[in-house]
Design a protein around this motif. Structure first.
Motif, short mmCIF file in Angstrom:
data_model
loop_
_atom_site.label_atom_id
_atom_site.label_comp_id
_atom_site.label_asym_id
_atom_site.label_seq_id
_atom_site.Cartn_x
_atom_site.Cartn_y
_atom_site.Cartn_z
N TRP A 163 6.90 -3.00 -22.40
CA TRP A 163 5.48 -3.28 -22.58
C TRP A 163 4.73 -2.80 -21.33
O TRP A 163 5.15 -3.08 -20.20
N TYR A 164 3.65 -2.08 -21.58
CA TYR A 164 2.75 -1.63 -20.53
C TYR A 164 1.37 -2.22 -20.82
O TYR A 164 1.11 -2.67 -21.94
N ARG A 165 0.52 -2.21 -19.82
CA ARG A 165 -0.85 -2.66 -20.07
C ARG A 165 -1.83 -1.79 -19.26
O ARG A 165 -1.46 -1.23 -18.23
N GLU A 195 0.11 0.31 -16.45
CA GLU A 195 1.19 -0.16 -15.60
C GLU A 195 2.29 -0.83 -16.43
O GLU A 195 2.02 -1.40 -17.50
N LEU A 196 3.51 -0.75 -15.92
CA LEU A 196 4.63 -1.41 -16.58
C LEU A 196 4.50 -2.92 -16.41
O LEU A 196 4.26 -3.42 -15.32
N VAL A 197 4.68 -3.63 -17.51
CA VAL A 197 4.71 -5.09 -17.48
C VAL A 197 6.16 -5.58 -17.50
O VAL A 197 6.57 -6.39 -16.67
N LYS A 226 13.55 -5.98 -16.61
CA LYS A 226 12.83 -5.90 -15.34
C LYS A 226 11.37 -6.20 -15.61
O LYS A 226 10.87 -5.98 -16.73
N TYR A 227 10.71 -6.76 -14.59
CA TYR A 227 9.34 -7.22 -14.73
C TYR A 227 8.48 -6.77 -13.55
O TYR A 227 8.98 -6.62 -12.43
N ALA A 228 7.20 -6.62 -13.83
CA ALA A 228 6.25 -6.42 -12.74
C ALA A 228 6.19 -7.72 -11.94
O ALA A 228 6.31 -8.81 -12.51
N ASP A 229 5.99 -7.60 -10.64
CA ASP A 229 5.93 -8.80 -9.80
C ASP A 229 4.84 -9.76 -10.26
O ASP A 229 5.00 -10.98 -10.15
N SER A 230 3.77 -9.23 -10.77
CA SER A 230 2.62 -10.06 -11.14
C SER A 230 2.90 -10.95 -12.35
O SER A 230 2.14 -11.90 -12.60
N VAL A 231 3.95 -10.66 -13.11
CA VAL A 231 4.22 -11.46 -14.32
C VAL A 231 5.55 -12.21 -14.26
O VAL A 231 5.87 -12.98 -15.17
N THR A 258 8.23 -13.22 -20.59
CA THR A 258 9.62 -12.98 -20.94
C THR A 258 9.69 -11.91 -22.02
O THR A 258 9.05 -12.05 -23.07
N ILE A 259 10.48 -10.87 -21.76
CA ILE A 259 10.70 -9.83 -22.76
C ILE A 259 12.04 -10.09 -23.45
O ILE A 259 13.01 -10.51 -22.80
N SER A 260 12.07 -9.87 -24.76
CA SER A 260 13.30 -10.04 -25.52
C SER A 260 13.30 -9.05 -26.67
O SER A 260 12.29 -8.40 -26.94
#
Length: 121
Positions: A36-38, A46-48, A58-63, A68-70
């Motif tokens: 997911w990007y936003r 940016e990558l979320v 993997k996650y952006a630091d801001s989230v 949670t990605i699944s």
């Protein structure tokens, strides 16, 4: 042809939750990873969050700690559970998939049309 269709966006108050879904369809041999990007107004995309076919995330630091990605590999669907939403999470969220179409050995990126997430009181 490959299609990515997102759903689940909307308007939510700060502190609320939303769950985004993205279904991949078409003649697909293998999905390598999905994410997911936003993109917020006036900002770069940016990558979320990202998840591999083996489940590595993997996650952006801001989230981190809030999102949670699944995935459901059988359904070719990826989800993004978003909790404790903040106004700065407001953006158009895009689903991305890196995959091999049937009959090819070329890894290609595909994008959904985007779904709006607005966090506001």
């Amino acid at each position: 042809q490959v299609q990515l269709v997102e759903s689940g966006g909307g308007l939510v108050q700060p502190g609320g939750s939303l769950r985004l879904s993205c279904v991949v369809s078409g003649s697909i041999f293998k999905i390598n990873h999905m994410g997911w990007y936003r993109q917020a107004p006036g900002k770069q995309r940016e990558l979320v969050a990202d998840i591999t076919d083996g489940g590595i995330t993997k996650y952006a630091d801001s989230v981190k700690g809030r999102f949670t990605i699944s995935q459901d590999n059988a359904k070719k669907t990826v989800y993004l559970q978003m909790n404790s939403l903040k106004p700065e999470d407001t953006a158009v969220y895009y689903c991305n998939a890196a995959l091999y179409q049937s009959g090819t050995f070329l890894l290609r990126n595909y994008w959904g049309q985007g779904t709006q997430v607005t966090v506001s009181s």
